[in-house]
Design an enzyme around this catalytic site. Structure first.
Site, mmCIF file in Angstrom:
data_model
loop_
_atom_site.group_PDB
_atom_site.id
_atom_site.type_symbol
_atom_site.label_atom_id
_atom_site.label_comp_id
_atom_site.label_asym_id
_atom_site.label_seq_id
_atom_site.Cartn_x
_atom_site.Cartn_y
_atom_site.Cartn_z
ATOM 1 N N TYR A 193 0.811 -1.217 0.000
ATOM 2 C CA TYR A 193 0.000 0.000 0.000
ATOM 3 C C TYR A 193 0.843 1.266 0.000
ATOM 4 O O TYR A 193 0.289 2.362 -0.131
ATOM 5 C CB TYR A 193 -0.907 0.042 1.235
ATOM 6 C CG TYR A 193 -2.200 -0.681 1.033
ATOM 7 C CD1 TYR A 193 -2.220 -2.068 0.902
ATOM 8 C CD2 TYR A 193 -3.405 0.004 0.972
ATOM 9 C CE1 TYR A 193 -3.398 -2.746 0.715
ATOM 10 C CE2 TYR A 193 -4.594 -0.674 0.784
ATOM 11 C CZ TYR A 193 -4.583 -2.043 0.662
ATOM 12 O OH TYR A 193 -5.756 -2.706 0.478
ATOM 13 N N LYS A 211 2.812 -13.844 6.507
ATOM 14 C CA LYS A 211 3.104 -14.852 5.491
ATOM 15 C C LYS A 211 4.623 -15.037 5.466
ATOM 16 O O LYS A 211 5.274 -15.035 4.418
ATOM 17 C CB LYS A 211 2.541 -14.339 4.152
ATOM 18 C CG LYS A 211 2.496 -15.334 3.062
ATOM 19 C CD LYS A 211 1.490 -16.443 3.262
ATOM 20 C CE LYS A 211 1.683 -17.503 2.206
ATOM 21 N NZ LYS A 211 1.180 -18.819 2.535
ATOM 22 N N ASP A 252 -6.308 -6.108 5.125
ATOM 23 C CA ASP A 252 -7.419 -5.729 4.262
ATOM 24 C C ASP A 252 -8.263 -6.957 3.933
ATOM 25 O O ASP A 252 -9.482 -6.969 4.087
ATOM 26 C CB ASP A 252 -6.832 -5.122 2.976
ATOM 27 C CG ASP A 252 -7.894 -4.484 2.111
ATOM 28 O OD1 ASP A 252 -8.893 -3.999 2.660
ATOM 29 O OD2 ASP A 252 -7.725 -4.475 0.876
#
Ligand code: NAP
Length: 416
Positions: A160, A227, A305
């Site tokens: 982002y 992750k 998100d």
């Protein structure tokens, strides 16, 4: 350039102050609002009616919100020839608390997204999204009440950050040849390239906020979702820095999940928060299959998100999902869905997301009684099987009402 927007402060309203980490809230505080684009005006009208009614019901005229409008998005563009006027940013810096409807993402003009810009310019580094079921709301899962989490999503970094270069552009080619020639990569020709920065600073301040909130609200755990099995130096570092800040700043009040079992036989000591971590893909299963094992969830921007929308679906969808963007001093509460342009001006959509963001705002002001009044009134309204179209279509025998009629029902239920 158009003329600058003037802030109209309601008579008698006073600014909210901030010192030594605490808000000081007068009985008639100035609170800013951006009504938003598309369905924004419809849901804002409904929300304001409900908030004002709840404050009146809870405090009988001793407290009152002094609403002051600020401008962003289409309304700002039409009136002041700017999508995000400086005066709007200045007002938020001065008055510290606001609420906003959804904003259109301008096409072209150098702004990637007004929401992302607001978060970055004002350093609203935490996106807080509580996800819990409100009695009576139709849900696609059997036991929606088992999900009661608060998502803390990092708001300023990750993909982002907006650092990306189009395939074939001179920037992408320059970067590709640098990476291939000097860093041993083999990026294909004609690749778009994005950069994913995650810093120790931003991760630690986010996770510290999440842990502090768990301690303040008596929640049992903070789960770091990442992750890191694949992206070791970004997502994996998020996990490591998260554990690190827990050790550095909260050593007396946090334990790891490993310690919970090896030292405490699985029984969490009172007043202690368990820090655990989960890999993002597994976490999407966990919130469905074992939702009650999670309390506060901290994540980098993109995974945050995805997970917040997926979790919201379990408790009724985006129309019921509130949010806040919070920095060290400033908090801007917002509907988490977009402008739904096809429903603009139809008095049709669900104002629940913005009303519940208003509940968060009232809690932020320390006006918890008014916040509770709204939640109870929503429960009564849903018990009466009164819904806007989005929830009504998920239930037999529901009465479908407009946005404004829904707000009227909620107001009628405020003092029931
Ligand atoms: P959207 O506006 O969220 O709408 C997608 C669908 O979600 C709607 O068609 C509707 O579904 C449902 N929905 C959204 N809000 C609802 C509500 N209050 N009540 C009931 N249902 C609701 O997403 P989009 O169409 O992808 O985006 C439109 C614009 O919004 C874009 O310009 C985007 O950039 C912007 N946006 C702004 C924000 C923000 O300001 N925070 C966030 C996301 C997107 P059904 O069609 O099934 O009825």
């Amino acid at each position: 350039m158009g003329r600058a927007p003037q802030l109209e402060i309601p008579p008698g309203a006073e600014p909210i102050g901030f010192s030594e980490g605490q808000l000081s809230v007068p009985s008639h505080p100035i609170v800013l609002f951006i009504e938003g684009d598309g369905i924004g005006p419809d849901i804002w009208r409904a929300t304001r009616t409900v908030i004002d009614g709840a404050v009146e019901a809870a405090y009988g005229g001793e407290r009152r919100v002094g609403w002051a409008e600020i401008f962003a998005g289409e309304k700002a563009h039409d009136r002041f020839a700017s999508w995000l006027p400086d005066a709007t940013l200045e007002a938020i810096r001065t008055y510290l608390v606001g609420i906003k409807g959804p904003l259109t993402t301008p096409v072209g003009g150098g702004i990637r997204s007004l929401n992302v810009t607001l978060r970055q310019v004002l350093d609203l580094y935490t996106c807080i999204r509580p996800v819990r079921w409100i009695r009576g709301v139709p849900s696609p899962v059997h036991e929606p009440h088992k999900l009661d989490v608060v998502i803390y999503r990092e708001n300023t970094e990750d993909v982002y950050a907006g650092i990306e270069f189009a395939a074939g552009s001179p920037e992408a080619e320059k970067l590709r040849s640098f990476l291939n020639n000097e860093m041993g990569t083999s990026i294909r020709e004609y690749s778009g390239i994005g950069i994913k920065p995650l810093s120790e600073f931003a991760t630690k301040r986010l996770v510290a906020k999440a842990i502090q909130s768990a301690l303040d609200s008596g929640r049992a755990s903070v789960t770091l979702v990442h992750k890191g099995n694949i992206m070791k130096f970004t997502e994996g570092a998020f996990r490591d820095w998260g554990y690190e800040i827990a050790r550095e700043r909260f050593s007396d009040t946090t334990i790891t999940e490993e310690q919970l079992w090896s030292e405490y036989g699985g029984r969490r000591p009172d007043g202690v928060v368990v820090i655990k971590d989960r890999i993002a893909d597994a976490m999407f299963q966990q919130v469905l299959l074992r939702p009650d094992e999670y309390d506060i969830i901290a994540l980098p921007n993109l995974n945050g998100d995805y997970l917040s929308d997926a979790a919201a679906a379990q408790v009724g969808g985006l129309g019921m999902a509130p949010g806040a963007n919070v920095g060290d001093e400033i908090a801007v509460f917002e509907a988490t869905h977009g402008t739904a342009p096809k429903y603009a001006g139809q008095d049709k959509v669900n104002p629940g997301s913005l009303i519940l963001s208003g509940v968060m705002l009232l809690e932020h002001l320390g006006w918890g009684e008014a916040a509770t009044v709204i939640v109870r009134a929503l429960e009564r309204t849903f018990d009466q099987k009164t819904f806007t179209y989005d929830l009504a279509r998920q239930m037999h025998g529901a009465t479908t009402v407009s946005t404004s009629a829904f707000a009227e029902r909620v107001v009628a239920n405020l003092s029931a």
